[in-house]
Design a protein around this motif. Structure first.
Motif, PDB file in Angstrom:
ATOM      1  N   ALA A  29      17.973   4.645  84.774  1.00 37.98           N
ATOM      2  CA  ALA A  29      19.060   5.059  83.871  1.00 37.98           C
ATOM      3  C   ALA A  29      18.638   5.008  82.404  1.00 37.98           C
ATOM      4  N   ARG A  30      17.336   4.987  82.143  1.00 35.95           N
ATOM      5  CA  ARG A  30      16.853   4.811  80.763  1.00 35.95           C
ATOM      6  C   ARG A  30      17.279   5.949  79.835  1.00 35.95           C
ATOM      7  N   SER A  31      17.558   7.134  80.387  1.00 37.56           N
ATOM      8  CA  SER A  31      17.956   8.264  79.548  1.00 37.56           C
ATOM      9  C   SER A  31      19.331   8.045  78.911  1.00 37.56           C
ATOM     10  N   ILE A  32      20.144   7.179  79.511  1.00 36.09           N
ATOM     11  CA  ILE A  32      21.471   6.882  78.942  1.00 36.09           C
ATOM     12  C   ILE A  32      21.538   5.434  78.449  1.00 36.09           C
ATOM     13  N   MET A  33      20.376   4.872  78.106  1.00 35.83           N
ATOM     14  CA  MET A  33      20.334   3.476  77.689  1.00 35.83           C
ATOM     15  C   MET A  33      21.155   3.227  76.427  1.00 35.83           C
ATOM     16  N   SER A  34      21.172   4.193  75.514  1.00 37.25           N
ATOM     17  CA  SER A  34      21.971   4.024  74.295  1.00 37.25           C
ATOM     18  C   SER A  34      23.451   3.877  74.631  1.00 37.25           C
ATOM     19  N   THR A  35      23.932   4.691  75.578  1.00 36.57           N
ATOM     20  CA  THR A  35      25.330   4.604  75.991  1.00 36.57           C
ATOM     21  C   THR A  35      25.625   3.263  76.649  1.00 36.57           C
ATOM     22  N   ILE A  36      24.703   2.800  77.495  1.00 38.00           N
ATOM     23  CA  ILE A  36      24.888   1.524  78.190  1.00 38.00           C
ATOM     24  C   ILE A  36      24.962   0.371  77.195  1.00 38.00           C
ATOM     25  N   LEU A  37      24.023   0.331  76.252  1.00 41.17           N
ATOM     26  CA  LEU A  37      23.971  -0.770  75.289  1.00 41.17           C
ATOM     27  C   LEU A  37      25.172  -0.743  74.345  1.00 41.17           C
ATOM     28  N   LEU A  38      25.536   0.446  73.851  1.00 41.97           N
ATOM     29  CA  LEU A  38      26.698   0.534  72.960  1.00 41.97           C
ATOM     30  C   LEU A  38      27.983   0.163  73.686  1.00 41.97           C
ATOM     31  N   THR A  39      28.104   0.593  74.942  1.00 49.06           N
ATOM     32  CA  THR A  39      29.290   0.235  75.723  1.00 49.06           C
ATOM     33  C   THR A  39      29.382  -1.275  75.895  1.00 49.06           C
ATOM     34  N   PHE A  40      28.247  -1.899  76.211  1.00 47.39           N
ATOM     35  CA  PHE A  40      28.237  -3.351  76.376  1.00 47.39           C
ATOM     36  C   PHE A  40      28.621  -4.055  75.076  1.00 47.39           C
ATOM     37  N   ILE A  41      28.045  -3.619  73.960  1.00 45.49           N
ATOM     38  CA  ILE A  41      28.317  -4.276  72.670  1.00 45.49           C
ATOM     39  C   ILE A  41      29.785  -4.121  72.290  1.00 45.49           C
ATOM     40  N   PHE A  42      30.334  -2.893  72.418  1.00 46.66           N
ATOM     41  CA  PHE A  42      31.748  -2.672  72.096  1.00 46.66           C
ATOM     42  C   PHE A  42      32.650  -3.515  72.994  1.00 46.66           C
ATOM     43  N   ALA A  43      32.352  -3.487  74.314  1.00 51.79           N
ATOM     44  CA  ALA A  43      33.185  -4.232  75.254  1.00 51.79           C
ATOM     45  C   ALA A  43      33.103  -5.733  74.990  1.00 51.79           C
ATOM     46  N   PHE A  44      31.923  -6.215  74.663  1.00 49.22           N
ATOM     47  CA  PHE A  44      31.748  -7.640  74.388  1.00 49.22           C
ATOM     48  C   PHE A  44      32.567  -8.057  73.165  1.00 49.22           C
ATOM     49  N   LEU A  45      32.467  -7.286  72.084  1.00 45.19           N
ATOM     50  CA  LEU A  45      33.181  -7.640  70.852  1.00 45.19           C
ATOM     51  C   LEU A  45      34.697  -7.566  71.034  1.00 45.19           C
ATOM     52  N   VAL A  46      35.178  -6.521  71.734  1.00 41.31           N
ATOM     53  CA  VAL A  46      36.620  -6.381  71.943  1.00 41.31           C
ATOM     54  C   VAL A  46      37.130  -7.488  72.858  1.00 41.31           C
ATOM     55  N   THR A  47      36.343  -7.850  73.877  1.00 44.22           N
ATOM     56  CA  THR A  47      36.745  -8.942  74.760  1.00 44.22           C
ATOM     57  C   THR A  47      36.850 -10.249  73.995  1.00 44.22           C
ATOM     58  N   ARG A  48      35.973 -10.448  73.021  1.00 40.76           N
ATOM     59  CA  ARG A  48      36.063 -11.630  72.156  1.00 40.76           C
ATOM     60  C   ARG A  48      37.396 -11.652  71.407  1.00 40.76           C
ATOM     61  N   VAL A  49      37.797 -10.481  70.896  1.00 39.41           N
ATOM     62  CA  VAL A  49      39.072 -10.389  70.179  1.00 39.41           C
ATOM     63  C   VAL A  49      40.233 -10.699  71.118  1.00 39.41           C
ATOM     64  N   ILE A  50      40.175 -10.175  72.350  1.00 35.42           N
ATOM     65  CA  ILE A  50      41.232 -10.440  73.333  1.00 35.42           C
ATOM     66  C   ILE A  50      41.352 -11.936  73.589  1.00 35.42           C
ATOM     67  N   ASN A  51      40.223 -12.594  73.820  1.00 34.36           N
ATOM     68  CA  ASN A  51      40.244 -14.041  74.086  1.00 34.36           C
ATOM     69  C   ASN A  51      40.744 -14.833  72.880  1.00 34.36           C
ATOM     70  N   LEU A  52      40.408 -14.350  71.670  1.00 37.59           N
ATOM     71  CA  LEU A  52      40.858 -15.018  70.449  1.00 37.59           C
ATOM     72  C   LEU A  52      42.379 -14.932  70.317  1.00 37.59           C
ATOM     73  N   VAL A  53      42.950 -13.757  70.590  1.00 38.58           N
ATOM     74  CA  VAL A  53      44.403 -13.582  70.512  1.00 38.58           C
ATOM     75  C   VAL A  53      45.101 -14.408  71.586  1.00 38.58           C
ATOM     76  N   ARG A  54      44.490 -14.456  72.782  1.00 41.00           N
ATOM     77  CA  ARG A  54      45.116 -15.165  73.895  1.00 41.00           C
ATOM     78  C   ARG A  54      45.094 -16.685  73.740  1.00 41.00           C
ATOM     79  N   ARG A  55      44.333 -17.171  72.786  1.00 38.60           N
ATOM     80  CA  ARG A  55      44.406 -18.606  72.497  1.00 38.60           C
ATOM     81  C   ARG A  55      45.749 -18.958  71.862  1.00 38.60           C
TER      82      ARG A  55
END
Length: 346
Positions: A29-55
């Protein structure tokens, strides 16, 4: 015991096989590696925000995710309409300006600038600088490709985060399937990956923002031209651990020399030294802790190998991935976070 049962019971061999399968899948899947990495980074950061609000508040993920993505989309649209054309023109003008000065007799006869270039050549950073500039120019000439990748990553991360609770429940079903051992090992590696890669990338983004703010203030004080384009360049280079601040010296020093002569070059060098000290003694210990504390030699070797294997992405994710590998091999254990957060947490 059958050979299959012996294989499942052998934890080290089993996990090695699982990791090999993951690496093979990512390679395919190396041809879409940019999409995979950006998706992971966005999802990770947004999930952090969700957990912060849920505190503070017990709310569904969609209550946090929907307004957040609306703000992001609105910001992107505003930037696209008002700033992208201006930044694109400034970037082309800036590149032409640097090229003209670099090929001029004034630059060739300036010993201070030649000393900076010789020092950087000895540090073997010329390849990374050229690769970074070439990649930036390629993306600048292919706005459509970059836009599609960014848009697809935002959409994927949106659906991941808005259904984060349902995905956790759905993911647990795999653990009780006949091949539950495989998915249990995937969960183990995912948690390790989030504990290293995700947290390091999050910290590196914050450090890059701090570096960019300090640099931009200095550039405005020096009355440098094309500040928005330079700020974007500094932010992208700041995402490269250790070497990013050093690499940015060359274009900034060249432009500073055209504006304010040797005094401008000295100001830029002092600014880079201040930023490097701030990153090394304040930001890294506070936000990175011991996660990426590697010898400088290993850091540059990893950057060189990462750039060769993955291009510019290798410069950004090479150190976190290498740290993850050290953790898996037991060479450098990374302490677990008290609460698991992010796109791989189950």
């Amino acid at each position: 015991m059958t050979p299959y049962q012996k294989f499942v019971a052998n934890e080290k061999l089993r996990r090695a096989a699982v990791m090999t399968s993951v690496v093979a899948l990512l390679w395919l899947a190396r041809s879409i590696m940019s999409t995979i990495l950006l998706t992971f980074i966005f999802a990770f950061l947004v999930t952090r925000v969700i957990n912060l609000v849920r505190r503070k508040l017990r709310v569904k993920a969609v209550v946090v995710v929907a307004p957040l993505y609306l703000l992001v989309v609105a910001g992107l649209m505003y930037t696209l309409i008002h700033y992208v054309p201006v930044i694109a023109n400034q970037t082309v003008h800036l590149y032409n300006q640097v090229q003209t000065f670099y090929n001029s007799k004034e630059f060739a006869n300036n010993q201070a600038m030649q000393w900076v270039l010789d020092s950087l050549n000895k540090m073997n950073l010329k390849t990374q600088l050229q690769a970074g500039i070439n990649t930036i120019l390629e993306y600048a000439g292919s706005i459509t490709a970059m836009g599609v990748t960014l848009l697809l990553s935002l959409i994927l991360s949106f659906f991941f985060t808005v259904e984060i609770d349902e995905l956790k429940v759905f993911g647990r079903r795999f653990l009780t399937s006949p091949f539950g051992w495989y998915f249990a090992d995937l969960k183990y590696f995912a948690e390790k990956f989030i504990n290293t890669f995700g947290v390091v990338i999050e910290a590196q983004i914050f450090i890059a923002i701090v570096n960019t703010v300090i640099t931009t203030i200095t550039l405005i004080a020096l009355k440098m031209p094309n500040v928005p384009s330079l700020a974007i360049m500094v932010f992208l280079l700041s995402m490269i651990p250790v070497a990013g601040a050093i690499i940015s010296v060359v274009p900034l020093a060249i432009i500073a020399f055209t504006v304010d002569g040797l005094q401008g070059v000295i100001t830029i060098i002092v600014m880079i030294l201040v930023i490097h000290m701030l990153e090394a003694y304040v930001l890294n210990p506070k936000f990175m802790s011991s996660r990426t504390k590697l010898p400088v030699f290993f850091t540059f070797v990893v950057l060189l190998v990462g750039e060769r294997l993955f291009g510019t992405w290798g410069l950004i994710v090479g150190i976190p991935i290498f740290t993850f590998i050290l953790d898996i091999l037991g060479v450098k254990k990374i302490p677990e976070e008290p609460a698991k957060t992010g796109p791989g947490a189950k």
